[in-house]
Write a protein that holds these residues in place. Structure first.
Motif, PDB file in Angstrom:
ATOM      1  N   ILE A 196      33.214  50.286  39.472  1.00 37.74           N
ATOM      2  CA  ILE A 196      32.033  49.434  39.533  1.00 37.74           C
ATOM      3  C   ILE A 196      30.966  50.136  38.714  1.00 37.74           C
ATOM      4  CG2 ILE A 196      30.378  48.246  41.022  1.00 37.74           C
ATOM      5  CD1 ILE A 196      32.376  48.617  43.329  1.00 37.74           C
ATOM      6  N   THR A 230      32.296  45.081  36.928  1.00 39.11           N
ATOM      7  CA  THR A 230      33.323  45.523  37.857  1.00 39.11           C
ATOM      8  C   THR A 230      34.664  45.384  37.142  1.00 39.11           C
ATOM      9  OG1 THR A 230      32.090  44.904  39.848  1.00 39.11           O
ATOM     10  CG2 THR A 230      34.485  45.047  40.045  1.00 39.11           C
ATOM     11  N   ASN A 276      28.751  41.944  37.012  1.00 43.87           N
ATOM     12  CA  ASN A 276      28.453  42.116  38.434  1.00 43.87           C
ATOM     13  C   ASN A 276      27.778  40.898  39.053  1.00 43.87           C
ATOM     14  OD1 ASN A 276      29.552  44.705  38.685  1.00 43.87           O
ATOM     15  ND2 ASN A 276      27.706  45.660  37.878  1.00 43.87           N
TER      16      ASN A 276
END
Length: 267
Positions: free
Chosen positions: A134, A139, A153
């Motif tokens: 992340i 991600t 994200n």
């Protein structure tokens, strides 16, 4: 004219060289400290993958902040420049800058709220895979196609997330469909196709499969009969799970074809 230009360049170099060297030294020291701390984190066996990912993210943000501070300190720029130029930068970057800020905020929110952690296996909308990282903006998922997929994200935050990782292992499900034309009943499929294939795969991967795969009848459609197959592997071993799923499906097909092509018993 040429001599004047060279003289101006020489003068600029003489006046700017100390600042350039100082700035370069700041960057070099920042990068060296970042690399040392990153190496230190990678050697910490006690840290979970999720905690290590959070620490790396904080390090990156800190390194960027230090680099910006170095620019203002070395060149003695007033902070009002930064504040005064924000509107101009916003006008130039517009939508892109707002997306970047939203991605950074969403990334920290995902890490702190923990709908999933690094090395969890998740299904996010139409995609699925193992969470590898992340980062500030994305991600990263390791997908069943053995590729690394980067998802913004913000998109992660706005999507429904199904976390298939529980109690330290992945519980993943896939569907195996059998055409209606097959002469085999469900009981025959279980005893002659599914069970032998599961026993073979379980013996082949005794240290990976935490328990034997399970097969359940799910639904009957115009395409055929659908069976839900569940796999149980340790957290972080998605690559092995993809291989097992492929081998198990292939073995299902082989045994199914063998049974389907057997000559009918003579009356």
């Amino acid at each position: 004219m040429a001599s004047l230009s060279l003289s101006n360049l020489r003068q600029v170099w003489i006046t700017q060289a100390p600042q350039l060297f100082t700035f370069a030294l700041y960057l070099l020291l920042t990068y060296a400290v970042y690399r040392i701390l990153s190496l230190f984190l990678s050697r910490q066996k006690r840290l979970s993958p999720h905690s290590e990912n959070l620490a790396r993210l904080i390090l990156r943000v800190a390194a960027i902040t230090i680099a910006l501070i170095a620019v203002f300190s070395v060149y003695e720029l007033p902070t009002s420049w930064f504040l005064g130029s924000s509107a101009l930068v916003g006008a130039f970057l517009g939508f892109g800058s707002s997306q970047t800020i939203n991605n950074v905020a969403a990334g920290f929110y995902v890490i702190i709220s923990k709908p999933f952690e690094v090395k969890d296996y998740i299904k996010l909308g139409d995609v699925e895979g193992q969470v590898e990282e992340i980062s500030i903006n994305y991600t990263k998922l390791y997908t069943p196609t053995f590729n690394l997929l980067e998802i913004p994200n913000v998109q992660v935050l706005n999507s429904r997330v199904l976390n298939c990782t529980h109690e330290g292992f992945i519980k993943n499900t896939f569907v195996f469909t059998v055409p209606h034309a097959t002469p085999l009943r469900n009981d025959d499929l279980y005893s002659k196709v599914f069970k032998p294939a599961i026993d073979e795969i379980s013996e082949k991967y005794p240290g990976v499969l935490l328990r034997k795969p399970e097969v359940y009848f799910e639904i009957s459609t115009h395409f055929g009969r659908g069976f839900k197959v569940r796999l149980f592997v340790p957290k972080g071993q998605a690559k092995t799970m993809y291989v097992i799923q492929s081998e198990l499906s292939n073995r299902f097909l082989q045994l199914y074809d063998e049974e389907r092509l057997k000559p009918a018993p003579q009356p």
